[in-house]
Design a protein around this motif. Structure first.
Motif, short mmCIF file in Angstrom:
data_model
loop_
_atom_site.label_atom_id
_atom_site.label_comp_id
_atom_site.label_asym_id
_atom_site.label_seq_id
_atom_site.Cartn_x
_atom_site.Cartn_y
_atom_site.Cartn_z
N GLY A 284 0.82 -1.21 0.00
CA GLY A 284 0.00 0.00 0.00
C GLY A 284 0.85 1.25 0.00
O GLY A 284 0.54 2.22 -0.71
N ARG A 285 1.93 1.24 0.80
CA ARG A 285 2.79 2.42 0.82
C ARG A 285 3.47 2.62 -0.54
O ARG A 285 3.65 3.74 -1.01
N GLU A 286 3.86 1.53 -1.18
CA GLU A 286 4.49 1.63 -2.51
C GLU A 286 3.53 2.23 -3.52
O GLU A 286 3.91 3.06 -4.37
N ARG A 287 2.25 1.86 -3.47
CA ARG A 287 1.26 2.42 -4.40
C ARG A 287 1.08 3.91 -4.17
O ARG A 287 0.95 4.69 -5.11
N LYS A 288 1.07 4.33 -2.90
CA LYS A 288 0.94 5.77 -2.61
C LYS A 288 2.13 6.55 -3.17
O LYS A 288 1.98 7.64 -3.72
N ARG A 289 3.36 5.99 -3.04
CA ARG A 289 4.53 6.69 -3.57
C ARG A 289 4.46 6.82 -5.09
O ARG A 289 4.80 7.86 -5.65
N ARG A 290 3.97 5.76 -5.77
CA ARG A 290 3.84 5.83 -7.23
C ARG A 290 2.82 6.88 -7.66
O ARG A 290 3.02 7.61 -8.63
N SER B 122 1.99 9.64 -6.05
CA SER B 122 2.55 10.98 -5.82
C SER B 122 3.56 11.34 -6.91
O SER B 122 3.60 12.46 -7.40
N ARG B 123 4.40 10.33 -7.34
CA ARG B 123 5.36 10.61 -8.42
C ARG B 123 4.65 10.91 -9.73
O ARG B 123 5.03 11.82 -10.46
N SER B 124 3.59 10.15 -10.05
CA SER B 124 2.87 10.39 -11.32
C SER B 124 2.19 11.75 -11.31
O SER B 124 2.16 12.44 -12.33
N ARG B 125 1.66 12.19 -10.14
CA ARG B 125 1.04 13.51 -10.10
C ARG B 125 2.08 14.61 -10.34
O ARG B 125 1.83 15.56 -11.09
N SER B 126 3.23 14.51 -9.71
CA SER B 126 4.28 15.55 -9.90
C SER B 126 4.76 15.54 -11.34
O SER B 126 5.02 16.59 -11.94
N ARG B 127 4.87 14.36 -11.97
CA ARG B 127 5.31 14.29 -13.35
C ARG B 127 4.28 14.94 -14.28
O ARG B 127 4.63 15.65 -15.22
N GLU B 128 3.01 14.70 -14.03
CA GLU B 128 1.96 15.30 -14.87
C GLU B 128 1.95 16.81 -14.74
O GLU B 128 1.77 17.53 -15.72
N ASP B 129 2.19 17.35 -13.52
CA ASP B 129 2.25 18.82 -13.36
C ASP B 129 3.39 19.39 -14.17
O ASP B 129 3.26 20.43 -14.83
N GLY B 130 4.55 18.73 -14.19
CA GLY B 130 5.67 19.22 -15.00
C GLY B 130 5.35 19.17 -16.47
O GLY B 130 5.71 20.08 -17.23
N HIS B 131 4.68 18.13 -16.91
CA HIS B 131 4.27 18.03 -18.32
C HIS B 131 3.37 19.17 -18.71
O HIS B 131 3.47 19.75 -19.79
#
Length: 618
Positions: free
Chosen positions: A8-14, A16-25
């Motif tokens: 579950g913690r690994e899914r939360k980290r993924r 958060s990373r995808s959200r930050s990547r989408e904001d940069g895009h």
């Protein structure tokens, strides 16, 4: 549990990373689009061709952030945040929410129902009735639309409920609706229901047959639409629609709503250029309407089967269809047994009341689709009053029916008292007269008993034994004689069982013999009322009584064979009578009976062989 929590913690980290990547895009995509707009503006400024700047020679590779999905998502977010000219900041603090009830609850339901398309808004029945009561102006378009919706729902509901068991209950309810106004709705509902349930076609045809006797224009409109639908589907090779329309027309022909010539025209169209589908449709159509054509138009049916035989000999159609034609010939050989034109439960219209529409495939027909949609009528109230009068003529006044129901209940409650009165045990003041039954209930029961006894016996001896056990009141012996003659006349061919039974009663008692003599005289005087088959059976019955000496030959003295004293029916009766006598006795014995001295002296046959005038002798 530890593995699950780690996953579950690994899914939360993924996430958060995808959200930050989408904001940069999104941010890089906005900068690249602004550069692209600048380059397009610089290209438009040049008049001779397109001027390229220093950076135009570079290869513009699209980054992953410029994918179509991200661009669409950005445009949607940007459109949500875009402000309109003159619009203030729509922040959470500036938005004012209403404190009153919802706008939909404050609308006028009557206006919604009156302004929207018919059937577009569902209104519960109780609410629709309440809305109709709330309308003051009964001639307004608003009220007319409400009544139109109620009429449409009522007709659809009744048509969907009808079947063989309840058709007699559905018909009064359907006729109580304004079918002059809703005939288009009725025809459309019938056609849709028949298309969805072809197995109930004979029920819908019986329903139309009854309505056609009261409102012929409704039956004609339905027939016009069916013929047009059949022709349209036949041209388009739409087999399901064509099959349903042809089946409906076949059952309307069986119910005598449409003429049998229409069925023959459709069969000629099917078999003009035979194909597998057209011959298959023709076979099914003949099975539905063949019994009626066999009785009404045998020559036309014969020509149809000759065409089937020719198609079968040509052998150009599929084997499956050839087997269907062979099966149809077997059905014809069995006189269409199992394919009746009208089942007894749906034979609701008398032959004198039937109205037949003589329409053809070549006639110019109109479907009148405007009758299916709502139109405001300036004479709405007058038309409603006019149909109320028609409804009273068809169904009768409700007050009269209530009175009749009360009378029926009163009569049923007094059955026991009437039974006591018939037995002469009436309680009343001394000197009260005996009440006699003028409804002839006893006579009807006697006739029923005699009929059931005659029809249920195996032979004439058993029937005579059972009938003698029936306590026939004195003076009612003629009912037994009349019932024997009536049962004999109803048979398809003469049955010797009735002659032997009548002979037994003539030998048994002189009273029955005298009644048979009176019956002969009465039958001969009213012989023109009988059909040919009944006439033949009655003549052979009396011929049996004469040759067995059940009745005296002196009864022939009332037969006068002259041109003025006979009719075609009486001459046929005498011919069949003497033919049967000659067959049973032989010419020699018959001549001896006619030349008997006692008979000649009594003048029994002087009227049969008149010699008074040459005209009568001829």
């Amino acid at each position: 549990k530890q593995a699950r929590s780690e996953a579950g913690r690994e899914r939360k980290r993924r996430r958060s990373r995808s959200r930050s990547r989408e904001d940069g895009h999104h941010r890089r995509g906005s900068r690249s689009r602004s550069r692209e707009r600048g380059r397009r503006g610089s290209r438009r400024e040049g008049s001779n061709g397109r001027r390229r700047n220093g950076r135009s020679g570079r290869s513009r590779s699209r980054s992953p952030s410029h994918s179509r999905g991200h661009r669409r998502e950005y445009d949607i977010d940007e459109g949500r945040n875009r402000r309109r000219p003159g619009e203030g900041d729509r922040t959470r603090e500036n938005v004012q929410y209403p404190t009153t009830a919802r706008p939909s609850a404050a609308r006028d339901d009557t206006k919604i129902a009156a302004t929207t398309r018919t059937g577009g808004v569902y209104i519960p029945p109780y609410k629709l009735a309440k809305m109709m009561q709330g309308v003051d102006d009964k001639t307004s378009e608003q009220y007319q639309r409400l009544t139109w919706d109620a009429l449409r729902k009522s007709i659809n509901g009744l048509v969907n409920k009808v079947n063989t068991a309840n058709i007699k209950d559905i018909l009064p309810e359907l006729l109580s609706e304004n079918l002059n106004r809703g005939k288009g709705l009725l025809c459309r509902s019938l056609m849709k229901s028949q298309m969805a349930s072809p197995a109930f076609t004979h029920v819908y045809a019986a329903l139309v047959a009854v309505i056609n006797t009261k409102l012929p224009e409704t039956g004609e409109l339905l027939l016009n639409r069916l013929i047009l639908q059949f022709k349209r589907s036949y041209r388009r090779n739409d087999k399901p629609v064509c099959t349903a329309a042809a089946k409906f027309v076949a059952h309307l022909v069986n119910q005598q709503v449409a003429h049998e010539l229409l069925a023959l025209e459709m069969l000629a169209l099917f078999l003009e250029n035979p194909s597998d589908d057209s011959v298959e449709l023709a076979v099914g159509f003949v099975k539905e309407v063949g019994f009626l054509l066999h009785e009404m138009s045998p020559r036309g049916l014969h020509s149809v089967f000759e065409r089937f035989r020719g198609i079968l000999h040509e052998g150009e159609i599929d084997k499956r269809v050839q087997y269907m034609i062979e099966g149809l010939f077997a059905v014809r050989k069995a006189a269409f047994e199992g394919y009746p034109s009208v089942v007894p439960e749906l034979d609701l219209v008398e032959s004198d009341d039937q109205i037949t529409h003589e329409l053809s495939l070549e006639d110019p027909l109109e479907a009148k689709p405007g009758l299916d949609v709502f139109k405001a009528n300036p004479d709405f109230q007058a038309d409603e009053d006019r149909y109320e009068k028609i409804k009273k003529e068809i169904l009768g006044d409700s007050d009269d029916s209530d009175d009749s129901d009360e009378d029926a209940s009163a009569s049923s409650s007094g059955d026991e008292e009437m039974g006591e009165q018939q037995r002469g045990t009436v309680s009343g003041p001394p000197g009260a007269g005996k009440i006699s039954d003028m409804t002839e209930t006893d006579l009807v029961n006697l006739r029923r008993t005699i009929y059931l006894t005659i029809m249920s016996s195996l032979d004439f001896e058993e029937a005579g034994h059972k009938l003698m056990k029936i306590s026939i009141p004195q003076g009612r012996e003629g009912e037994l004689i009349a019932m024997i003659i009536e049962c004999c006349s109803q048979e398809r061919t003469y049955v010797r069982y009735y002659g032997l039974l009548a002979q037994r009663f003539c030998y048994l008692n002189q009273v029955y013999q005298d009644h048979f003599v009176d019956a002969f005289i009465k039958q001969y005087q009213t012989i023109h009322r009988l059909e040919t088959n009944k006439l033949r059976n009655v003549a052979r019955l009396f011929a049996h009584l004469l040759e067995s000496d059940g009745i005296p030959w002196s009864v022939l003295g009332m037969v006068h064979i002259t041109e003025d004293d006979t009719t075609s029916s009486s001459r046929i009766f005498i011919k069949i009578l003497f033919q049967d006598l000659a067959e049973e006795l032989g010419l020699k014995r018959l001549n001896e009976r006619l030349q008997d001295p006692a008979s000649v002296a009594g003048g029994w046959f002087d009227a049969i062989f008149p010699k008074d005038l040459p005209k009568n002798t001829r």
